[in-house]
Design a protein around this motif. Structure first.
Motif, short mmCIF file in Angstrom:
data_model
loop_
_atom_site.label_atom_id
_atom_site.label_comp_id
_atom_site.label_asym_id
_atom_site.label_seq_id
_atom_site.Cartn_x
_atom_site.Cartn_y
_atom_site.Cartn_z
N GLN A 1 0.83 -1.21 0.00
CA GLN A 1 0.00 0.00 0.00
C GLN A 1 0.86 1.26 0.00
OE1 GLN A 1 -1.30 1.44 3.67
NE2 GLN A 1 -1.60 3.33 2.51
N LEU A 2 1.90 1.29 0.80
CA LEU A 2 2.74 2.49 0.91
C LEU A 2 3.61 2.71 -0.33
CD1 LEU A 2 3.89 2.20 4.63
CD2 LEU A 2 2.19 3.78 3.70
N LEU A 3 3.89 1.64 -1.07
CA LEU A 3 4.75 1.76 -2.25
C LEU A 3 3.96 2.04 -3.53
CD1 LEU A 3 7.18 -1.17 -1.43
CD2 LEU A 3 7.77 1.27 -1.47
N GLU A 4 2.64 2.06 -3.44
CA GLU A 4 1.83 2.38 -4.61
C GLU A 4 2.16 3.79 -5.10
OE1 GLU A 4 -2.88 2.65 -5.97
OE2 GLU A 4 -2.33 2.82 -3.85
N ASP A 5 2.57 3.89 -6.34
CA ASP A 5 2.89 5.18 -6.95
C ASP A 5 3.98 5.95 -6.21
OD1 ASP A 5 0.92 4.76 -8.93
OD2 ASP A 5 -0.63 5.53 -7.60
N HIS A 6 4.90 5.24 -5.57
CA HIS A 6 5.98 5.92 -4.87
C HIS A 6 6.86 6.65 -5.89
CE1 HIS A 6 9.53 6.66 -2.39
NE2 HIS A 6 8.79 6.40 -1.33
N ALA B 1 20.20 -4.58 -1.55
CA ALA B 1 19.93 -3.89 -0.29
C ALA B 1 18.67 -4.45 0.35
CB ALA B 1 19.78 -2.39 -0.53
N VAL B 2 18.70 -4.64 1.67
CA VAL B 2 17.55 -5.17 2.41
C VAL B 2 17.16 -4.16 3.48
CG1 VAL B 2 16.68 -7.04 3.87
CG2 VAL B 2 18.35 -7.54 2.07
N CYS B 3 15.91 -3.70 3.44
CA CYS B 3 15.33 -2.92 4.53
C CYS B 3 14.33 -3.83 5.23
CB CYS B 3 14.66 -1.66 4.01
SG CYS B 3 15.82 -0.36 3.57
N SER B 4 14.65 -4.21 6.46
CA SER B 4 13.90 -5.30 7.10
C SER B 4 13.10 -4.82 8.29
CB SER B 4 14.88 -6.39 7.56
OG SER B 4 14.18 -7.41 8.23
N ASN B 5 11.88 -5.37 8.36
CA ASN B 5 11.05 -5.18 9.54
C ASN B 5 11.20 -6.35 10.51
OD1 ASN B 5 8.73 -3.74 10.92
ND2 ASN B 5 7.78 -5.74 10.61
N ALA B 6 11.89 -7.40 10.11
CA ALA B 6 12.07 -8.57 10.97
C ALA B 6 13.07 -8.27 12.08
CB ALA B 6 12.56 -9.76 10.14
N ARG B 7 12.96 -8.99 13.18
CA ARG B 7 13.84 -8.74 14.32
C ARG B 7 15.19 -9.44 14.20
NH1 ARG B 7 10.16 -12.61 16.80
NH2 ARG B 7 11.26 -14.53 17.39
N ALA C 1 8.13 2.58 8.60
CA ALA C 1 9.47 2.80 9.12
C ALA C 1 10.52 2.32 8.15
CB ALA C 1 9.62 2.10 10.47
N SER C 2 10.30 1.13 7.54
CA SER C 2 11.25 0.59 6.57
C SER C 2 11.31 1.44 5.31
CB SER C 2 10.87 -0.85 6.19
OG SER C 2 11.46 -1.78 7.07
N VAL C 3 10.14 1.90 4.84
CA VAL C 3 10.13 2.73 3.63
C VAL C 3 10.85 4.05 3.89
CG1 VAL C 3 8.67 3.95 1.96
CG2 VAL C 3 8.05 1.63 2.71
N LEU C 4 10.61 4.66 5.04
CA LEU C 4 11.32 5.91 5.36
C LEU C 4 12.82 5.67 5.48
CD1 LEU C 4 10.75 8.93 5.92
CD2 LEU C 4 10.76 8.37 8.36
N ASN C 5 13.22 4.54 6.05
CA ASN C 5 14.64 4.18 6.08
C ASN C 5 15.21 4.12 4.67
OD1 ASN C 5 14.85 4.02 8.85
ND2 ASN C 5 14.86 1.79 8.95
N ALA C 6 14.47 3.47 3.76
CA ALA C 6 14.94 3.32 2.39
C ALA C 6 15.06 4.67 1.70
CB ALA C 6 14.01 2.39 1.61
N GLU C 7 14.12 5.56 1.97
CA GLU C 7 14.19 6.90 1.39
C GLU C 7 15.45 7.64 1.87
OE1 GLU C 7 9.32 7.50 1.01
OE2 GLU C 7 10.45 8.61 2.52
N LEU C 8 15.72 7.52 3.15
CA LEU C 8 16.93 8.15 3.69
C LEU C 8 18.19 7.53 3.07
CD1 LEU C 8 18.20 10.14 5.75
CD2 LEU C 8 18.17 8.25 7.41
N ILE C 9 18.19 6.21 2.96
CA ILE C 9 19.33 5.50 2.35
C ILE C 9 19.55 5.98 0.92
CG2 ILE C 9 20.03 3.23 1.47
CD1 ILE C 9 18.57 2.08 4.02
#
Length: 338
Positions: free
Chosen positions: A19-24, A100-106, A324-332
């Motif tokens: 949902q968050l990546l739609e039309d990013h 590159a991996v942006c992970s929500n897993a612990r 949180a992961s998508v924002l991390n990826a944007e910063l990266i």
């Protein structure tokens, strides 16, 4: 455009990623992975869409692939919503293969060379990407914290202007944090469950890594103590928490710190207009009224009182997970790591 994929795309967090990546504007979602029983079928046929956001029709025809390194060969970056028992080895293989991996897993949050990042709090910890690459890895892993930790740390971040040694938190966590089928109705209806497995330990350890100091090669944990008590409550989305911190400064100074808090960057697509929303009303924030502020990326703080005591709230599957992961990826991406 950066070609990206979502690992575990049919689950609760996976759907939120989609949902968050739609039309990013920066990321082109082209690969969706899931279990073997879903592989080979269009996403629109296998996903049981359960979010309170419209289903993005433009992903319906993407054929789901199994979660393997080979299936990700056309991706520059992947977002992981994998369960930890799968993520531990697979994320390592993917990063070693140059993705590159942006992970929500612990699984890798507490690895010494893996950044555990909240962009508004510790963007400098992305320097650990260079540490991973210096050790021979072609790609990298960056993790976001546990959902409750993210809300808690964002609420603590403005308090770094003051001295404190102890932070205590009691959470009231939404049922969506346990996944679509995580809690039976007869267990949570008309009830509060005063235990969430390993949640307290995550908050107590992850917080110190995030707010620790990066010296160029490793992170030194923050020099304060955290004590957490975590509870599941019958709320669908939005983690609420009562926080006590031994800050001695007047409440007026603390409120000013919250009101003037700004992130050390700007113009990231998912970045909210306000990272923290400060309330003066005595009965706010509330999950039903405030969880979707800033498209679910704003953390709300209220009831700031002498002691220091306050209430914090954030959307657990947006700010606390996929967002949180998508924002991390944007910063990266903005820092040219991709």
């Amino acid at each position: 455009m950066i070609d990206v994929g979502v690992l575990g795309a049919t689950g609760a967090v996976g759907q939120r990623f989609v949902q968050l990546l739609e039309d990013h504007p920066w990321f082109n979602l082209q690969t969706l992975t899931a279990s073997e029983r879903s592989a080979g079928k269009p996403y629109g046929r296998v996903v049981n869409w359960r979010l309170d956001a419209p289903y993005p029709d433009n992903v319906s025809d993407i054929v789901v692939t199994p979660t393997t390194v080979e299936s990700l060969k056309d991706c520059d970056l992947v977002f992981s919503a994998l369960p930890p028992e799968v993520a531990t080895s697979l994320e390592t293989e993917i990063a070693d293969a140059g993705i590159a991996v942006c992970s929500n897993a612990r699984s890798h949050r507490m690895d010494s060379d893996v950044p555990l990042v909240i962009p508004e709090v510790n963007p400098d910890h992305l320097g650990l990407i260079d540490v991973q690459r210096d050790r021979g890895r072609d790609g990298f892993i960056v993790t976001n914290p546990n959902c409750s930790t993210i809300v808690f740390v964002l609420a603590l971040a403005p308090l770094r202007a003051f001295e404190f040694h102890d932070a205590h938190v009691a959470t009231m966590q939404a049922i969506s944090g346990a996944g679509f089928a995580g809690i039976p109705a007869m267990e949570i209806y008309d009830n509060v469950v005063p235990y969430i497995g390993s949640e307290e330990e995550k908050m107590e350890t992850e917080t110190l890594k995030i707010m620790g100091k990066f010296d160029g090669s490793e992170v030194k944990p923050a020099p304060f103590r955290v004590s957490a008590s975590c509870h599941r409550v019958p709320v669908i989305d939005g983690h609420t928490m009562a926080v006590w911190v031994d800050v001695k400064e007047p409440v007026a100074e603390v409120k000013k710190a919250y009101a003037t808090f700004k992130p050390p960057f700007s113009n990231l697509p998912l970045q909210p207009a306000k990272t923290i929303e400060l309330f003066d009303q005595p009965d706010r924030p509330q999950p039903r009224l405030d969880r979707n502020r800033g498209r679910g990326m704003t953390v709300s703080v209220g009831r700031v009182r002498d002691g220091l005591r306050f209430v914090a709230l954030g959307h657990n599957t947006i700010r606390g997970a996929a967002g949180a992961s998508v924002l991390n990826a944007e910063l990266i991406h903005s820092r040219n790591y991709l």
